[in-house]
Design a protein around this motif. Structure first.
Motif, mmCIF file in Angstrom:
data_model
loop_
_atom_site.group_PDB
_atom_site.id
_atom_site.type_symbol
_atom_site.label_atom_id
_atom_site.label_comp_id
_atom_site.label_asym_id
_atom_site.label_seq_id
_atom_site.Cartn_x
_atom_site.Cartn_y
_atom_site.Cartn_z
ATOM 1 N N SER A 1 40.318 28.525 -36.695
ATOM 2 C CA SER A 1 39.991 27.288 -37.388
ATOM 3 C C SER A 1 38.507 27.179 -37.688
ATOM 4 O O SER A 1 37.674 27.764 -37.017
ATOM 5 C CB SER A 1 40.437 26.093 -36.547
ATOM 6 N N GLU A 2 38.196 26.406 -38.721
ATOM 7 C CA GLU A 2 36.811 26.174 -39.081
ATOM 8 C C GLU A 2 36.194 25.172 -38.123
ATOM 9 O O GLU A 2 36.898 24.430 -37.434
ATOM 10 C CB GLU A 2 36.722 25.640 -40.514
ATOM 11 N N ALA A 3 34.872 25.128 -38.100
ATOM 12 C CA ALA A 3 34.160 24.200 -37.235
ATOM 13 C C ALA A 3 34.443 22.773 -37.664
ATOM 14 O O ALA A 3 34.395 22.441 -38.838
ATOM 15 C CB ALA A 3 32.665 24.487 -37.292
ATOM 16 N N THR A 4 34.749 21.919 -36.710
ATOM 17 C CA THR A 4 35.017 20.520 -37.020
ATOM 18 C C THR A 4 33.873 19.621 -36.620
ATOM 19 O O THR A 4 33.826 18.477 -37.009
ATOM 20 C CB THR A 4 36.302 20.046 -36.302
ATOM 21 N N SER A 5 32.940 20.107 -35.856
ATOM 22 C CA SER A 5 31.803 19.322 -35.402
ATOM 23 C C SER A 5 30.541 19.808 -36.096
ATOM 24 O O SER A 5 30.384 20.980 -36.373
ATOM 25 C CB SER A 5 31.653 19.480 -33.879
ATOM 26 N N SER A 6 29.613 18.867 -36.360
ATOM 27 C CA SER A 6 28.366 19.255 -37.018
ATOM 28 C C SER A 6 27.523 20.155 -36.121
ATOM 29 O O SER A 6 26.671 20.880 -36.605
ATOM 30 C CB SER A 6 27.578 18.010 -37.431
ATOM 31 N N SER A 7 27.752 20.128 -34.810
ATOM 32 C CA SER A 7 26.979 20.969 -33.904
ATOM 33 C C SER A 7 27.649 22.320 -33.655
ATOM 34 O O SER A 7 27.055 23.189 -33.041
ATOM 35 C CB SER A 7 26.745 20.250 -32.574
ATOM 36 N N ALA A 8 28.881 22.489 -34.132
ATOM 37 C CA ALA A 8 29.577 23.767 -33.962
ATOM 38 C C ALA A 8 28.970 24.809 -34.885
ATOM 39 O O ALA A 8 28.568 24.514 -35.993
ATOM 40 C CB ALA A 8 31.061 23.598 -34.241
ATOM 41 N N ILE A 9 28.914 26.016 -34.405
ATOM 42 C CA ILE A 9 28.370 27.115 -35.196
ATOM 43 C C ILE A 9 29.528 27.772 -35.939
ATOM 44 O O ILE A 9 30.521 28.164 -35.322
ATOM 45 C CB ILE A 9 27.639 28.127 -34.294
ATOM 46 N N PRO A 10 29.412 27.893 -37.280
ATOM 47 C CA PRO A 10 30.491 28.528 -38.055
ATOM 48 C C PRO A 10 30.808 29.927 -37.530
ATOM 49 O O PRO A 10 29.934 30.635 -37.044
ATOM 50 C CB PRO A 10 29.922 28.590 -39.471
ATOM 51 N N GLU A 11 32.060 30.311 -37.664
ATOM 52 C CA GLU A 11 32.542 31.584 -37.124
ATOM 53 C C GLU A 11 31.767 32.783 -37.670
ATOM 54 O O GLU A 11 31.451 33.716 -36.928
ATOM 55 C CB GLU A 11 34.029 31.731 -37.441
ATOM 56 N N ASP A 12 31.430 32.754 -38.974
ATOM 57 C CA ASP A 12 30.710 33.901 -39.544
ATOM 58 C C ASP A 12 29.317 34.042 -38.946
ATOM 59 O O ASP A 12 28.823 35.150 -38.768
ATOM 60 C CB ASP A 12 30.643 33.811 -41.075
ATOM 61 N N ILE A 13 28.701 32.927 -38.583
ATOM 62 C CA ILE A 13 27.382 32.980 -37.950
ATOM 63 C C ILE A 13 27.506 33.389 -36.491
ATOM 64 O O ILE A 13 26.705 34.169 -35.983
ATOM 65 C CB ILE A 13 26.650 31.626 -38.088
ATOM 66 N N ALA A 14 28.520 32.894 -35.814
ATOM 67 C CA ALA A 14 28.724 33.213 -34.398
ATOM 68 C C ALA A 14 28.904 34.716 -34.165
ATOM 69 O O ALA A 14 28.583 35.220 -33.090
ATOM 70 C CB ALA A 14 29.924 32.444 -33.854
ATOM 71 N N LYS A 15 29.380 35.430 -35.180
ATOM 72 C CA LYS A 15 29.595 36.871 -35.053
ATOM 73 C C LYS A 15 28.310 37.680 -35.227
ATOM 74 O O LYS A 15 28.282 38.865 -34.937
ATOM 75 C CB LYS A 15 30.616 37.345 -36.089
ATOM 76 N N LEU A 16 27.239 37.042 -35.715
ATOM 77 C CA LEU A 16 25.997 37.757 -35.996
ATOM 78 C C LEU A 16 25.209 38.051 -34.728
ATOM 79 O O LEU A 16 25.217 37.259 -33.783
ATOM 80 C CB LEU A 16 25.108 36.921 -36.929
ATOM 81 N N SER A 17 24.503 39.168 -34.747
ATOM 82 C CA SER A 17 23.553 39.449 -33.670
ATOM 83 C C SER A 17 22.346 38.541 -33.869
ATOM 84 O O SER A 17 22.188 37.932 -34.941
ATOM 85 C CB SER A 17 23.107 40.914 -33.723
ATOM 86 N N PHE A 18 21.489 38.465 -32.872
ATOM 87 C CA PHE A 18 20.265 37.668 -32.983
ATOM 88 C C PHE A 18 19.445 38.141 -34.184
ATOM 89 O O PHE A 18 18.986 37.331 -34.991
ATOM 90 C CB PHE A 18 19.446 37.775 -31.689
ATOM 91 N N GLU A 19 19.281 39.453 -34.312
ATOM 92 C CA GLU A 19 18.452 40.008 -35.380
ATOM 93 C C GLU A 19 19.032 39.720 -36.764
ATOM 94 O O GLU A 19 18.281 39.399 -37.697
ATOM 95 C CB GLU A 19 18.284 41.526 -35.187
ATOM 96 N N GLU A 20 20.342 39.817 -36.898
ATOM 97 C CA GLU A 20 20.988 39.516 -38.183
ATOM 98 C C GLU A 20 20.817 38.050 -38.548
ATOM 99 O O GLU A 20 20.501 37.726 -39.697
ATOM 100 C CB GLU A 20 22.475 39.874 -38.131
ATOM 101 N N ALA A 21 21.032 37.167 -37.571
ATOM 102 C CA ALA A 21 20.897 35.734 -37.818
ATOM 103 C C ALA A 21 19.460 35.377 -38.169
ATOM 104 O O ALA A 21 19.210 34.588 -39.092
ATOM 105 C CB ALA A 21 21.365 34.942 -36.594
#
Length: 87
Positions: free
Chosen positions: A2-22
């Protein structure tokens, strides 16, 4: 998933990124916004994505800090590891 429902939730595509990628994506967004390369609607979307990227980077750094251990010497002179205090 599911997609993020809260404004503080991190979207799934971003959550998969490494620190350097983000961080790289965040730097690109900031550069584009500073140069005025996007329209208003895109700038708002970029700002929101940038905020999520920043939260993700901060979370990754916090997790890394929690894993760092401080090396100290015991009373008998042998090294021992103790968790670093996070402020």
């Amino acid at each position: 998933m599911s997609e993020a429902t809260s404004s503080s939730a991190i979207p799934e595509d971003i959550a998969k990124l490494s620190f350097e990628e983000a961080l790289g994506q965040l730097e690109t967004l900031v550069r584009q916004l500073e140069q005025g390369q996007v329209g208003l609607d895109d700038a708002i979307a970029s700002y929101e994505r940038g905020a999520a990227l920043k939260r993700h980077c901060a979370d990754k750094l916090r997790a890394a800090e929690e894993r760092i251990e401080k090396i100290t010497l015991n009373a008998d002179g042998r090294p021992s590891a103790t968790p670093t205090e996070i402020e």
